[in-house]
Design a protein around this motif. Structure first.
Motif, PDB file in Angstrom:
ATOM      1  N   GLY A 197       0.832  -1.523  -0.039  1.00  0.00           N
ATOM      2  CA  GLY A 197      -0.231   0.039   0.129  1.00  0.00           C
ATOM      3  C   GLY A 197       0.944   1.234   0.158  1.00  0.00           C
ATOM      4  N   ARG A 198       1.893   1.380  -0.763  1.00  0.00           N
ATOM      5  CA  ARG A 198       2.678   2.486  -0.865  1.00  0.00           C
ATOM      6  C   ARG A 198       3.229   2.788  -2.130  1.00  0.00           C
ATOM      7  NH1 ARG A 198       3.592   5.845   2.984  1.00  0.00           N
ATOM      8  NH2 ARG A 198       5.572   6.923   3.263  1.00  0.00           N
ATOM      9  N   ARG A 199       3.575   3.919  -2.579  1.00  0.00           N
ATOM     10  CA  ARG A 199       4.183   4.397  -3.831  1.00  0.00           C
ATOM     11  C   ARG A 199       5.063   5.552  -3.652  1.00  0.00           C
ATOM     12  NH1 ARG A 199      -0.160   5.231  -8.789  1.00  0.00           N
ATOM     13  NH2 ARG A 199      -0.443   3.210  -8.449  1.00  0.00           N
ATOM     14  N   TRP A 200       6.280   5.522  -4.218  1.00  0.00           N
ATOM     15  CA  TRP A 200       7.131   6.650  -4.025  1.00  0.00           C
ATOM     16  C   TRP A 200       7.319   7.469  -5.682  1.00  0.00           C
ATOM     17  CZ3 TRP A 200       7.352   2.005  -2.355  1.00  0.00           C
ATOM     18  CH2 TRP A 200       7.579   1.747  -0.752  1.00  0.00           C
ATOM     19  N   TRP A 201       7.467   8.560  -5.742  1.00  0.00           N
ATOM     20  CA  TRP A 201       7.610   9.121  -6.935  1.00  0.00           C
ATOM     21  C   TRP A 201       8.808  10.581  -6.753  1.00  0.00           C
ATOM     22  CZ3 TRP A 201       3.136   8.931  -4.571  1.00  0.00           C
ATOM     23  CH2 TRP A 201       2.449  10.352  -4.436  1.00  0.00           C
ATOM     24  N   ALA A 202       9.165  10.941  -7.963  1.00  0.00           N
ATOM     25  CA  ALA A 202       9.867  12.092  -8.055  1.00  0.00           C
ATOM     26  C   ALA A 202      10.033  12.625  -9.507  1.00  0.00           C
ATOM     27  CB  ALA A 202      11.308  11.984  -7.360  1.00  0.00           C
ATOM     28  N   ALA A 203      10.131  13.898  -9.658  1.00  0.00           N
ATOM     29  CA  ALA A 203      10.512  14.603 -10.969  1.00  0.00           C
ATOM     30  C   ALA A 203      11.548  15.371 -10.624  1.00  0.00           C
ATOM     31  CB  ALA A 203       9.432  15.171 -11.481  1.00  0.00           C
ATOM     32  N   THR A 204      12.581  15.743 -11.415  1.00  0.00           N
ATOM     33  CA  THR A 204      13.789  16.402 -11.431  1.00  0.00           C
ATOM     34  C   THR A 204      13.205  17.856 -11.067  1.00  0.00           C
ATOM     35  OG1 THR A 204      14.860  15.192 -13.061  1.00  0.00           O
ATOM     36  CG2 THR A 204      15.912  17.177 -12.591  1.00  0.00           C
ATOM     37  N   GLY A 205      13.825  18.630 -10.108  1.00  0.00           N
ATOM     38  CA  GLY A 205      13.364  19.808  -9.822  1.00  0.00           C
ATOM     39  C   GLY A 205      12.114  19.989  -8.925  1.00  0.00           C
ATOM     40  N   VAL A 206      11.421  18.836  -8.824  1.00  0.00           N
ATOM     41  CA  VAL A 206      10.164  19.003  -8.147  1.00  0.00           C
ATOM     42  C   VAL A 206      10.291  18.624  -6.634  1.00  0.00           C
ATOM     43  CG1 VAL A 206       7.589  18.150  -8.182  1.00  0.00           C
ATOM     44  CG2 VAL A 206       8.995  19.021 -10.134  1.00  0.00           C
ATOM     45  N   GLY A 207      11.309  17.402  -6.368  1.00  0.00           N
ATOM     46  CA  GLY A 207      11.099  16.711  -5.191  1.00  0.00           C
ATOM     47  C   GLY A 207      10.717  15.473  -5.093  1.00  0.00           C
ATOM     48  N   ALA A 208      10.845  14.602  -3.879  1.00  0.00           N
ATOM     49  CA  ALA A 208      10.298  13.362  -3.859  1.00  0.00           C
ATOM     50  C   ALA A 208       9.121  13.176  -2.850  1.00  0.00           C
ATOM     51  CB  ALA A 208      11.528  12.534  -3.461  1.00  0.00           C
ATOM     52  N   PHE A 209       8.157  12.348  -3.147  1.00  0.00           N
ATOM     53  CA  PHE A 209       7.024  12.175  -2.482  1.00  0.00           C
ATOM     54  C   PHE A 209       6.852  10.637  -2.315  1.00  0.00           C
ATOM     55  CE2 PHE A 209       6.772  16.261  -4.885  1.00  0.00           C
ATOM     56  CZ  PHE A 209       6.601  17.201  -4.010  1.00  0.00           C
ATOM     57  N   ALA A 210       5.758  10.468  -1.206  1.00  0.00           N
ATOM     58  CA  ALA A 210       5.536   9.053  -0.949  1.00  0.00           C
ATOM     59  C   ALA A 210       4.144   8.970  -0.272  1.00  0.00           C
ATOM     60  CB  ALA A 210       6.385   8.357   0.050  1.00  0.00           C
ATOM     61  N   GLY A 211       3.470   8.277  -0.580  1.00  0.00           N
ATOM     62  CA  GLY A 211       1.895   7.653  -0.155  1.00  0.00           C
ATOM     63  C   GLY A 211       1.235   6.664  -0.489  1.00  0.00           C
ATOM     64  N   ARG A 212       0.154   6.431  -0.073  1.00  0.00           N
ATOM     65  CA  ARG A 212      -0.827   5.584  -0.736  1.00  0.00           C
ATOM     66  C   ARG A 212      -1.078   5.690  -2.198  1.00  0.00           C
ATOM     67  NH1 ARG A 212      -2.596   1.688   2.578  1.00  0.00           N
ATOM     68  NH2 ARG A 212      -4.072   0.942   1.123  1.00  0.00           N
ATOM     69  N   HIS A 213      -1.255   6.885  -2.388  1.00  0.00           N
ATOM     70  CA  HIS A 213      -1.480   7.187  -3.752  1.00  0.00           C
ATOM     71  C   HIS A 213      -1.145   8.671  -4.055  1.00  0.00           C
ATOM     72  CE1 HIS A 213      -4.232   7.982  -7.480  1.00  0.00           C
ATOM     73  NE2 HIS A 213      -4.212   6.572  -7.425  1.00  0.00           N
ATOM     74  N   ARG A 214      -1.384   9.221  -5.178  1.00  0.00           N
ATOM     75  CA  ARG A 214      -0.662  10.406  -5.531  1.00  0.00           C
ATOM     76  C   ARG A 214      -1.724  11.859  -4.986  1.00  0.00           C
ATOM     77  NH1 ARG A 214      -2.479  10.796 -11.923  1.00  0.00           N
ATOM     78  NH2 ARG A 214      -4.253   9.434 -12.062  1.00  0.00           N
ATOM     79  N   ASN A 215      -2.613  11.536  -4.561  1.00  0.00           N
ATOM     80  CA  ASN A 215      -3.634  12.292  -3.870  1.00  0.00           C
ATOM     81  C   ASN A 215      -3.342  12.333  -2.284  1.00  0.00           C
ATOM     82  OD1 ASN A 215      -4.621  13.498  -6.120  1.00  0.00           O
ATOM     83  ND2 ASN A 215      -5.999  12.056  -6.363  1.00  0.00           N
ATOM     84  N   ARG A 216      -2.569  11.151  -2.045  1.00  0.00           N
ATOM     85  CA  ARG A 216      -2.562  11.124  -0.379  1.00  0.00           C
ATOM     86  C   ARG A 216      -1.138  10.873  -0.195  1.00  0.00           C
ATOM     87  NH1 ARG A 216      -6.231   6.526   2.133  1.00  0.00           N
ATOM     88  NH2 ARG A 216      -5.281   7.423   3.906  1.00  0.00           N
ATOM     89  N   ALA A 217      -0.205  11.924  -0.288  1.00  0.00           N
ATOM     90  CA  ALA A 217       1.104  11.750  -0.464  1.00  0.00           C
ATOM     91  C   ALA A 217       1.888  12.932   0.295  1.00  0.00           C
ATOM     92  CB  ALA A 217       1.681  11.834  -1.753  1.00  0.00           C
TER      93      ALA A 217
END
Length: 262
Positions: free
Chosen positions: A123-143
């Protein structure tokens, strides 16, 4: 050219589809497993997920190339290329362990610019884009934003690594044991999870002696955008060197020195 926001949104959609397919096959009694030429296992879930991702990309980004673990390299018309590991942690998947994930990365030229890792069974997802930072949560709307630790001494560090025999196979076993003995804590979390924990500041070092580009590309973006450093064992930056040393940055040079063959 689409913006990183557009491409990151697409990466999430690809992961949503991958999650649905893989979870449906996870712990399935009729899971089909074969051995690849390099003797690593592949399941029908691996191949089905990669086919689905490729099909969506062919429609949504027809000019982009795709490089995946199961079906190889399909060059595009431009300099953009998606690098895919449909299921990282296939052996865990086969055994019913929930620590596996789909890894999705977008390259622009020689630089990875978007990374996403989705581990639906935990139940976890991690993502990042150059210059934007890194995020984690159950979904992109809960991070929430994530950040590497501030640990500055190996003696205070938690290190995650791959199996010890592989380090001896690559001529650095004694050096690896020496590094682990000097650390505060060491655990072999393995695969994508070591790097995800690093990006969240829960471990301080993640290292592997032999890995493929699809194992690392997405993770390198997440680690660096979380404030960490990502190189191969020789200190060359990025995920393409065939090995991995990922740290919170403070510990990087000390780890490289410790792992240098005597």
């Amino acid at each position: 050219m689409s913006t990183h926001a557009d491409d990151l949104g697409l990466a999430h959609l690809l992961a949503d589809s991958a999650d649905s397919i893989a979870l449906d096959r996870f712990r399935s009694a009729d899971l089909h497993v074969e051995s690849k030429p390099d003797h690593t296992p592949v399941t029908d879930a691996d191949t089905t997920v990669e086919k689905a991702i490729r099909s969506t990309l062919a429609r949504a980004r027809p000019r982009d190339g795709v490089f995946g673990e199961e079906f190889g390299d399909e060059p595009g018309a431009g300099s953009r290329r998606w690098v895919i590991d449909p299921i990282d942690g296939t052996k865990n998947f086969m055994r019913g362990l929930p620590v596996w994930a789909t890894l999705i990365c977008l390259y622009e030229g020689k630089e990875p610019v978007i990374g996403l890792v989705s581990a639906p069974a935990i139940g976890r997802r991690w993502w990042a884009a150059t210059g934007v930072g890194a995020f984690a949560g159950r979904h992109r709307n809960r991070a929430e934003p994530i950040r590497v630790s501030g640990v500055a001494k190996v003696g205070d560090a938690s290190i995650s690594y791959s199996s010890l025999p592989s380090w001896y196979e690559h001529g650095r076993g004694d050096e690896m044991v020496g590094l682990l003995k000097g650390a505060w804590r060491s655990r072999a979390y393995g695969d994508f999870y070591s790097y995800a924990l690093l990006a969240e500041g829960q471990v301080d070092v993640a290292i592997e002696p032999e890995v493929k580009l699809w194992d690392l590309a997405a993770l390198s973006v997440i680690v660096t955008e979380a404030g960490g450093r990502f190189t191969d064992l020789d200190g060359n930056p990025g995920p393409a060197g065939g090995s991995a040393v990922a740290t919170n940055g403070h510990l990087h040079d000390a780890v490289l020195d410790a792992l240098r063959p005597s």
